[in-house]
Write an enzyme that holds these catalytic residues in place. Structure first.
Site, PDB file in Angstrom:
ATOM      1  CG  ASP A   8      -1.830  -1.174   1.287  1.00 14.12           C
ATOM      2  OD1 ASP A   8      -1.427  -2.276   0.860  1.00 14.12           O
ATOM      3  OD2 ASP A   8      -2.960  -1.019   1.778  1.00 14.12           O
ATOM      4  CG  ASP A  37      -5.933   1.047   0.088  1.00 12.37           C
ATOM      5  OD1 ASP A  37      -6.943   1.055  -0.644  1.00 12.37           O
ATOM      6  OD2 ASP A  37      -5.965   0.728   1.277  1.00 12.37           O
ATOM      7  CG  ASN A  65      -9.891  -0.259   1.831  1.00 10.59           C
ATOM      8  OD1 ASN A  65      -8.821  -0.799   1.545  1.00 10.59           O
ATOM      9  ND2 ASN A  65     -10.034   0.460   2.934  1.00 10.59           N
ATOM     10  CG  HIS A  66      -8.062   3.986   1.533  1.00  5.81           C
ATOM     11  ND1 HIS A  66      -8.748   4.876   2.332  1.00  5.81           N
ATOM     12  CD2 HIS A  66      -7.449   3.136   2.388  1.00  5.81           C
ATOM     13  CE1 HIS A  66      -8.540   4.593   3.607  1.00  5.81           C
ATOM     14  NE2 HIS A  66      -7.756   3.531   3.668  1.00  5.81           N
TER      15      HIS A  66
END
Length: 270
Positions: A8, A37, A65-66
């Site tokens: 990430d 991410d 998810n981000h």
């Protein structure tokens, strides 16, 4: 040619540049896979997207998810904060958002027998089913019309367990939750999306998703991000590597060279 998977980044562009230099990454012959991410929390969400986009076909990002939160915020469904406002307010916002929307949810190389995802897998899913379901969800996210219809219904923790009978929004929500948010599940594959701590401290009955008994992808090497509290990178008994080493929190940014298993890191100072 070398293939590097990096955990990430979360808008930490300077550590990403330094890590690529340390890897001696050559875009003329190497490949770069980012484990999701790319944006949020760090200082350079927009510039990180531009940097990766300029690399062209040699770089692939699996959605995290981000990254999906960015698409929802751009649609006005969530607050644009943690640096996401940089992207949404940018003069090239349309191009950057389209770039994000067209990234895959899973990446697989048969010659290396390696699957890269952001978070986790349902224990019932075979490799072939994982890739098919990822492709199914990607098609919805890439089309502006279907994306606009789905994103308002993306958030939520149900259904918590996979069934081949799932359809429509529930099917898509489970697939995206699993691939971009999963950490823990029960032995029969019921996911708990609230627990985020390191293994060994979770409530009774919960297992790291990769430790679920009878997991159908147990023979495939899997590389993922998402779980900065995981506590270690390599879990050889499960053939998984967790590369989120907390760069945005002042930890490290980590790369795995798939051809020989070498790990390369650089420190991240906020």
């Amino acid at each position: 040619m070398a293939t590097y998977v990096i955990g990430d980044v979360q808008a930490c562009l300077d550590p990403l540049r330094r890590l690529l230099d340390r890897c001696r990454f050559d875009p003329a012959q190497d490949r770069l896979i980012l484990a999701g991410d790319l944006v949020a929390r760090g200082p350079d969400s927009a510039e990180t997207l531009r940097f990766v986009r300029r690399l062209g076909s040699v770089a692939t990002t699996v959605l995290g998810n981000h990254d999906l939160h960015l698409l929802a915020a751009a649609q006005g469904l969530r607050e644009a904060r943690d640096g996401l406002e940089q992207v949404i307010g940018a003069p090239d916002a349309e191009e950057l958002l389209d770039f994000v929307a067209h990234q895959p949810l899973a990446w697989y190389d048969a010659s290396l027998d390696t699957l890269v995802i952001h978070a986790g897998l349902a224990p019932q899913w075979s490799l072939a089913q994982t890739l098919a379901l990822a492709t199914e969800a990607e098609a919805v996210l890439r089309d502006p019309r279907t994306r606009a219809e789905f994103l308002p219904q993306m958030y939520g923790n149900d259904p918590a367990r996979w069934s081949d009978a799932l359809s429509g929004v529930e099917r898509l929500r489970f697939v995206i939750n699993c691939l971009t948010r999963a950490r823990y599940c029960t032995a029969d594959g019921r996911f708990d999306y609230q627990e985020k701590g390191p293994p060994g401290r979770q409530p009774p009955g919960l297992l790291p998703w990769f430790a679920a008994p009878g997991r159908a992808t147990a023979t495939t090497r899997i590389v993922f991000g998402h779980w900065s509290a995981l506590g270690q990178i390599e879990w050889p008994q499960y053939r998984v590597w967790g590369l989120d080493t907390g760069c945005v929190w002042g930890g490290a940014l980590t790369a795995l060279r798939l051809e020989d298993g070498a790990l390369i890191q650089c420190d991240c100072h906020r």
